[in-house]
Design an enzyme around this catalytic site. Structure first.
Site, PDB file in Angstrom:
ATOM      1  N   ASN A   1       0.767  -1.243   0.000  1.00 21.97           N
ATOM      2  CA  ASN A   1       0.000   0.000   0.000  1.00 21.97           C
ATOM      3  C   ASN A   1       0.800   1.296   0.000  1.00 21.97           C
ATOM      4  OD1 ASN A   1      -2.759  -1.196   0.303  1.00 21.97           O
ATOM      5  ND2 ASN A   1      -1.870  -1.980   2.183  1.00 21.97           N
ATOM      6  N   TYR A   2       2.037   1.280   0.481  1.00 19.16           N
ATOM      7  CA  TYR A   2       2.730   2.551   0.710  1.00 19.16           C
ATOM      8  C   TYR A   2       4.035   2.734  -0.060  1.00 19.16           C
ATOM      9  CZ  TYR A   2      -0.656   3.281   4.373  1.00 19.16           C
ATOM     10  OH  TYR A   2      -1.832   3.459   5.049  1.00 19.16           O
ATOM     11  N   ILE A   3       4.739   1.668  -0.362  1.00 16.81           N
ATOM     12  CA  ILE A   3       5.996   1.791  -1.110  1.00 16.81           C
ATOM     13  C   ILE A   3       5.685   1.720  -2.599  1.00 16.81           C
ATOM     14  CG2 ILE A   3       8.238   0.747  -1.580  1.00 16.81           C
ATOM     15  CD1 ILE A   3       8.168  -0.415   1.264  1.00 16.81           C
TER      16      ILE A   3
END
Length: 778
Positions: A735-737
């Site tokens: 979800n974030y990288i």
């Protein structure tokens, strides 16, 4: 169907931050002069009219027992009229897609590629969505199409056709001899109540079923269902008098029968299940086949929840088609509802990307069926999310400069805003929001309360609260001295435990402030930016050397830094200890094999022990008990493998109608295992392994070198497992990288992408795998 993993709170400290976010002010004992002029006694505030970004608003009620936080606002944000965006949408043809400029491009290679012709059309009179394999339409590479021409307006699709949702099977009553007992007497339950009792009976020996909150919530809902269906002739008043043991024994028997199924039976059941699911797996979006995400309606059961959830044990009621809203094209055939039922509503809303929707009863929130993670719709959404985060690099310095200056503002609301932005930036906090009394008390920045923050002069702050999945988060961090002063002011009397620290702002206002700098900027985007930027910085300091296993370990260490920043914690799994023990056993086995080979070398060339004493110094490292245990494990495993092969062969023979094998048919194999056991016993006594005829010192040394590489790789694996036992690497990776960073690492460091991405993530991020190269930068 959406599954939210967005409820965690990130308070982990970033290792080091730019000096631009550090104020030059110093701590003073007397801070009365530092209190903003706008700070007065707490007054009634008006709520903001600002509407949160769709992705940031939880589908839950925001009220709780305390008075709702009211916030002063000075201006309102106007909502852009739909017509403005609608005009941007482009009509898609199902004939040919022109050669477009590549938007998601390789940074070092300015290439353009042709998009395959789309010639597939769908008849409006078609009875149902075709069930060809989705590979037929996987030639569509949206990342090679100019995204600007694709449009980013309100209209999401032109045509949409699907087969609805898959409902769980109806309840099958228990055998007549399986009863719930109350006060030592069997109870004849109506089917609806028996089903609910069975939910608890099936999980009788789990930790959940032993939780008093779980028991209380289950019992209340069980009595409610019992009342709805007319009772059972017995007045049930006390949970303690209920006996689920007969039900539990029945379900245990079913579980054992399932385990004992032959491979052929399991395969047949799997094939039947896949055939039943096939019509629901795909849909047609603009004439193109796409995979559907979770197309199944959740079956009824008892809600477990994560962490200390107040609703754990409550009944998740069965969903019927009358509660379901379908969304599809106007000309698409409406799927048939289950026999005797009808759909709740049919919509033709092309401004949304969900296919079906219903409301679940636990949190009174909406559940959606959406496109699969590897669909073009989700892929484009992910791409735009990460591109928005990348744009923040052009604004982040000015944002940090502004909020650092605003930390000393004369207005209390501005000072709270600046402090919140600092915490969101430096410690990757979520914006947060108020939780209802019946929701898990997880906390974000704007919902931090008096008791969550403890101050230790001159500039240390202790955060103690419930984070992701209701796991306790406790950490002591150093903050900018002006931030420390502000937090001290926010905690001043008359505030007390239970009061909000940030009582002049809310997540909407924080996101509104951020959007003054950049369109689409929210706290969530800031979090994505910091996660990806941290990963980029960590990759930059990794040396491109070592084995693949060593490089993967370095990558995981970088990933772990991001997970800690985002507070992606997890509880140590129950199987962790066993898993570590298995790896340790494997290491000992490799070590034993290496020592054994070295002993063989000494039997061939005894003088080598003096010539190269260092090479042979470990031959006595393993004690006799360890060697005996390794021997026992090897022999036991070989016997088990022989028997399993016999069972597999018999399953095949049974299907072919041929005579079955017995243990006498594998006597030669078992005899060889017995001989090996005797050889090991002799070796244990003499300390001298039997040297094979063709063995040479050179060949044995080559085998030892191979074993040493295995030992190194397994040792790295063990350390990695221990280091990540309480940290979830998958959440930040999913979800974030920015996935293009991971693809860049794979290509630059020559590490197979399979070592970094699971099959699911490889499918989800195919656009990144095919567009990023070894020089890509976030």
């Amino acid at each position: 169907m959406n599954s939210s993993d967005e409820e965690d709170i990130a308070l982990s400290r970033l290792a080091k931050k730019s000096s631009s976010i550090t104020s030059a002010s110093t701590y003073e004992d007397d801070e009365d002069d530092d209190i903003p002029l706008a700070k007065k006694s707490r007054k009634k505030r008006v709520e903001s009219d600002y509407e949160e970004d769709e992705d940031e608003v939880p589908l839950k009620k925001l009220s709780n027992g305390r008075a709702k936080k009211q916030v002063k606002t000075e201006t309102k944000v106007k909502k852009e009229p739909k017509s403005a965006n609608k005009s941007k949408s482009t009509s898609k043809k199902d004939t040919k897609v022109k050669k477009e400029k590549t938007t998601v491009k390789k940074e070092s290679k300015a290439t353009s590629t042709k998009v395959k012709e789309e010639s597939k059309t769908q008849s409006d009179s078609q009875a149902s969505v075709k069930s060809e394999t989705p590979e037929e339409d996987q030639g569509y590479k949206w990342w090679e199409v100019n995204q600007e021409e694709e449009g980013d307006g309100y209209i999401k699709w032109q045509t949409l056709e699907h087969n609805g949702v898959m409902f769980p099977p109806p309840y099958e009553p228990l055998p007549s001899h399986v009863k719930l007992y109350y006060n030592n007497k069997p109870v004849n339950l109506p089917p609806e109540a028996e089903e609910v009792a069975g939910f608890y009976g099936a999980m009788l020996e789990t930790d959940h079923a032993k939780n008093p909150v779980f028991q209380k919530n289950f019992f209340n809902d069980f009595l409610e269902v019992l009342k709805e269906c007319g009772g059972c002739g017995v007045e049930i008043k006390k949970f303690e008098k209920l006996d689920f043991s007969k039900m539990y024994a029945h379900f245990e028997k079913l579980r054992e029968e399932k385990k004992a199924m032959s491979r052929e039976e399991k395969k047949r059941i799997k094939e039947e299940k896949e055939k039943e699911e096939e019509p629901y797996r795909t849909c047609y979006l603009n004439g193109r086949k796409e995979l559907v995400g979770n197309f199944r309606i959740e079956p009824p059961g008892l809600f477990r929840g994560r962490g200390a959830h107040p609703k754990t044990g409550k009944l998740k009621r069965r969903v019927v088609s009358e509660q379901v809203t379908l969304n599809l094209g106007k000309d698409a055939k409406i799927p048939e509802p289950p026999a005797g039922h009808q759909w709740g509503e049919i919509r033709h809303d092309n401004e949304v990307t969900w296919l079906a929707m219903w409301k679940e009863n636990i949190s009174d929130s909406l559940k959606y069926v959406r496109f699969a993670n590897n669909s073009s719709v989700k892929g484009q959404s992910d791409f735009k999310k990460f591109e928005t985060a990348r744009k923040l690099r052009d604004h982040v310095d000015s944002i940090r400069k502004d909020y650092t200056k605003m930390l000393k503002s004369e207005k209390m609301q501005d000072r709270q805003m600046a402090t919140a932005m600092y915490l969101i930036d430096v410690f990757a906090l979520r914006a947060g929001g108020e939780k209802g009394e019946d929701e898990a008390d997880t906390v974000g920045c704007c919902s931090l309360r008096y008791e969550h923050v403890t101050l230790k002069p001159p500039n240390k702050v202790i955060f103690d609260l419930l984070g992701k999945d209701s796991i306790r988060f406790y950490q002591e961090v150093e903050v900018d001295k002006q931030v420390f002063k502000n937090l001290r002011i926010f905690k001043k009397s008359p505030k007390q435990p239970g009061d909000d620290l940030f009582d002049r702002i809310n997540p909407s206002l924080v996101n509104r402030q951020l959007q003054n700098y950049m369109k689409g900027l929210t706290a969530k985007v800031f979090r994505t930016y910091n996660a990806s930027k941290t990963m980029q910085d960590q990759i930059d300091i990794i040396e491109n050397e070592g084995t693949v296993a060593e490089k993967v370990a370095k990558f995981n260490a970088a990933n772990r830094t991001v997970a800690i920043l985002c507070n992606h914690q997890r509880t140590v799994s129950k199987t962790h200890g066993d898993s570590v023990q298995r790896i340790n056993d494997k290491l000992k086995k490799f070590m034993w094999q290496k020592i054994r080979l070295k002993k063989m070398i000494l039997q061939l060339e005894p003088k080598l022990k003096k010539k190269d004493s260092k090479y042979f110094e470990e031959i006595d490292d393993l004690i006799k008990e360890d060697i005996e245990h390794i021997h026992h494990t090897i022999i036991k495993r070989q016997r088990e493998q022989a028997k399993k092969k016999l069972e597999r062969d018999n399953e095949k023979l049974k299907l072919e109608g041929k005579p079955l094998l017995t243990e006498s048919d594998i006597k030669d194999k078992l005899d060889k295992i017995d001989e090996l056991e005797k050889e090991y016993q002799k070796e244990l006594k003499t300390g001298k392994p039997i040297v094979t005829k063709n063995a040479t010192v050179e060949k044995l040394k080559q085998q030892i070198e191979t074993l040493e590489n295995r030992i190194l790789n397994v040792s790295i694996q063990l350390k990695d497992k221990e280091d990540n036992s309480e940290v979830s690497l998958g959440t930040s990776k999913m979800n974030y990288i920015d996935p293009r960073l991971i693809v860049m690492f794979s290509k630059k460091f020559d590490v197979p992408i399979e070592k970094l991405f699971t099959k699911t993530l490889r499918e989800k991020f195919i656009w990144a795998i095919e567009s990023a190269d070894e020089n890509w930068r976030f």
